[in-house]
Write an enzyme that holds these catalytic residues in place. Sequence first.
Site, PDB file in Angstrom:
ATOM      1  N   SER A   1       0.786  -1.231   0.000  1.00 38.09           N
ATOM      2  CA  SER A   1       0.000   0.000   0.000  1.00 38.09           C
ATOM      3  C   SER A   1       0.821   1.285   0.000  1.00 38.09           C
ATOM      4  CB  SER A   1      -0.960   0.020   1.193  1.00 38.09           C
ATOM      5  OG  SER A   1      -0.253   0.171   2.403  1.00 38.09           O
TER       6      SER A   1
ATOM      7  N   LYS B   1       0.224   4.672   6.870  1.00 36.10           N
ATOM      8  CA  LYS B   1      -0.332   5.492   5.793  1.00 36.10           C
ATOM      9  C   LYS B   1       0.228   6.910   5.888  1.00 36.10           C
ATOM     10  CE  LYS B   1      -3.143   2.103   4.637  1.00 36.10           C
ATOM     11  NZ  LYS B   1      -2.975   1.321   3.393  1.00 36.10           N
TER      12      LYS B   1
END
Length: 251
Positions: free
Chosen positions: A45, A105
């Site tokens: 990711s 993230k």
Amino acid sequence: MSDAAKKKTGKGELRETIVIIVQALLIALVFRTFAFEPFSIPTASMQSNLMIGDYILASKYSYGYSRYSLPYSEVPWNGRIMGNAPQRGDIAVIRPVPQSENYVKRVIGLPGDEVQMIDGRLTINGETVPREEVGTTVDRDSTGVDIPVTEYRETLPNGVSYVTQEISDNAQFDNTGVYTVPPGHYFMMGDNRDRSLDSRSLSSVGYVPFENFVGKAQWRFFSIQDNIPPWQIWRWPGNVRFDRMFTSVYQ
């Protein structure tokens, strides 16, 4: 030296060794709890900034301390002490509300921001975030599937710049409604936009409360291909990515 004296000396040395071991364990526990904690990157990711098999250190003190910063998040304590607000562009270790494990993230939206994706382009408060194509590459996910991607350099309103990857501009979360970030919450996204489960999925990640920040990612200290366990030293030759070790995650 008599046998009794030898036994006494031996017991003293054993006691001293035990004390040293206990002290070392306590120092390591304090270091992990209040200073830095290691994390591994198991998914695609955040590629190519954080690759599968990277091991990073996250600073606990950067955002202050909450129960999610401690080794056991079940501690009955709400709020945050010595808190410093995350900045746009930070790479953070977080615990999304619907999840029981940590995610890594990038901070994209701050409290009160309006965030939207339009044809693969990130917009913040109605302004399209500039991006510049830098090339193409092949991205491999955790299952070994390779897909051609286009790389872009994206620059946030505060000047933080980084490389994103896109399979296309028409993937699941490339066209969204407007997300209005609630007070005390943050909007998080992965740099590998079409292979990231992030705040764009309100049911899976959603807006992340400040309390749920674990730490700020700072450095890579180890990196190995294909999620090979680092203790398998015999597999290091040809698999360890030495060029990624001991480097800032913001390079």
